[in-house]
Design a protein around this motif. Sequence first.
Motif, mmCIF file in Angstrom:
data_model
loop_
_atom_site.group_PDB
_atom_site.id
_atom_site.type_symbol
_atom_site.label_atom_id
_atom_site.label_comp_id
_atom_site.label_asym_id
_atom_site.label_seq_id
_atom_site.Cartn_x
_atom_site.Cartn_y
_atom_site.Cartn_z
ATOM 1 N N HIS A 103 0.812 -1.213 0.000
ATOM 2 C CA HIS A 103 0.000 0.000 0.000
ATOM 3 C C HIS A 103 0.852 1.273 0.000
ATOM 4 O O HIS A 103 0.525 2.246 -0.691
ATOM 5 N N GLU A 104 1.939 1.272 0.741
ATOM 6 C CA GLU A 104 2.770 2.476 0.797
ATOM 7 C C GLU A 104 3.458 2.761 -0.535
ATOM 8 O O GLU A 104 3.855 3.894 -0.800
ATOM 9 N N ASP A 105 3.561 1.756 -1.395
ATOM 10 C CA ASP A 105 4.197 1.969 -2.700
ATOM 11 C C ASP A 105 3.299 2.754 -3.655
ATOM 12 O O ASP A 105 3.775 3.595 -4.418
ATOM 13 N N ASP A 106 1.995 2.456 -3.621
ATOM 14 C CA ASP A 106 1.107 3.050 -4.631
ATOM 15 C C ASP A 106 -0.260 3.479 -4.107
ATOM 16 O O ASP A 106 -1.072 4.009 -4.855
ATOM 17 N N GLY A 107 -0.530 3.232 -2.818
ATOM 18 C CA GLY A 107 -1.819 3.631 -2.262
ATOM 19 C C GLY A 107 -2.991 2.758 -2.666
ATOM 20 O O GLY A 107 -4.131 3.055 -2.313
ATOM 21 N N ALA A 108 -2.724 1.680 -3.403
ATOM 22 C CA ALA A 108 -3.815 0.805 -3.855
ATOM 23 C C ALA A 108 -4.264 -0.126 -2.735
ATOM 24 O O ALA A 108 -3.490 -0.468 -1.835
ATOM 25 N N LEU A 109 -5.517 -0.556 -2.818
ATOM 26 C CA LEU A 109 -6.090 -1.475 -1.841
ATOM 27 C C LEU A 109 -6.546 -2.750 -2.547
ATOM 28 O O LEU A 109 -7.320 -2.684 -3.507
ATOM 29 N N LEU A 110 -6.061 -3.892 -2.075
ATOM 30 C CA LEU A 110 -6.519 -5.179 -2.586
ATOM 31 C C LEU A 110 -7.579 -5.700 -1.629
ATOM 32 O O LEU A 110 -7.291 -5.959 -0.452
#
Length: 300
Positions: A103-110
């Motif tokens: 998450h800290e790399d791109d802010g995306a949520l799986l």
Amino acid sequence: MAFEPPQRLVRALGEPPRTAQDTQWLERLPELAKEALERRDVVFQRALAPGGRSSLVMLVRYADGTPAALKLAPPGARPDRELAALAHWGGFGAVRVLDSRHHEDDGALLLERLQADVSLRSLPEAKALLEACGTLRRLWVRPPAGHPFETVAERTAAQSEALHAAPPEARALADAALDLLPQLTAHPPEELLLHGNFRQGKVLAGERAPWLTVGPDPLVGERAYDLARLVRDRLEDQVASSAGASGARRRVNKLADSLEVDRERLRGWTVFRAVESGVRALAAGRRRDAELLLEFAAWL
């Protein structure tokens, strides 16, 4: 993988005040999505369309076929706060986070896959409100120690700046909403973790539980603030109803009593949030939405 960002997202990010950060994020979205998929080793199936106004959601699957959803939002939407709220709820009443390592790399949520085309809006109104209230009861918990969330007072103080600059056609209602704000924020009766954007369309059907909420814009404060957005759900139907103002007031009282929330505080927050949304819609050129919101607020 090649796709165009959903037009609903493009339009929403183009509304004022549009930031350079949003513009850059939107331009890089296909590249960001490709990188997010590769980091998590999941396979793209399709992007949800029309999708949301503040994020891109892609349906994906793991190599073994397990379905999931990958959500990307611009940094200004604070996806870190969404992750913190979902992690704190731990799947109780809300969608579950499957993997937060990148998450800290791109802010995306799986996230776990829910039925994006089946929300509480698919149910008759009385049943939908019953399920919505049950979901809210599960979400309203104490926030974690050292939490990153803003308070209701902080969020509404920022929103009040736009109300001070409301156009003449909304001036009287904006002034009324601003008059209510000090009373509502001076002595909050509780400090709970709130969804922040709760409505029927944010509660989707799932496999693990019948109904789970998605898309929080979390903050800390009183339940009446969270419930106020639900009061005006299915707004066009409410405005078209012959019940009019008396029906809107009955709805406030019914929801307040159902969740043991003070009626006057719920009425006050419903007015403030409807007027704030209406003024914002006017600024974005969404006149029909603005007229409905401001008419509804005037009824209360």
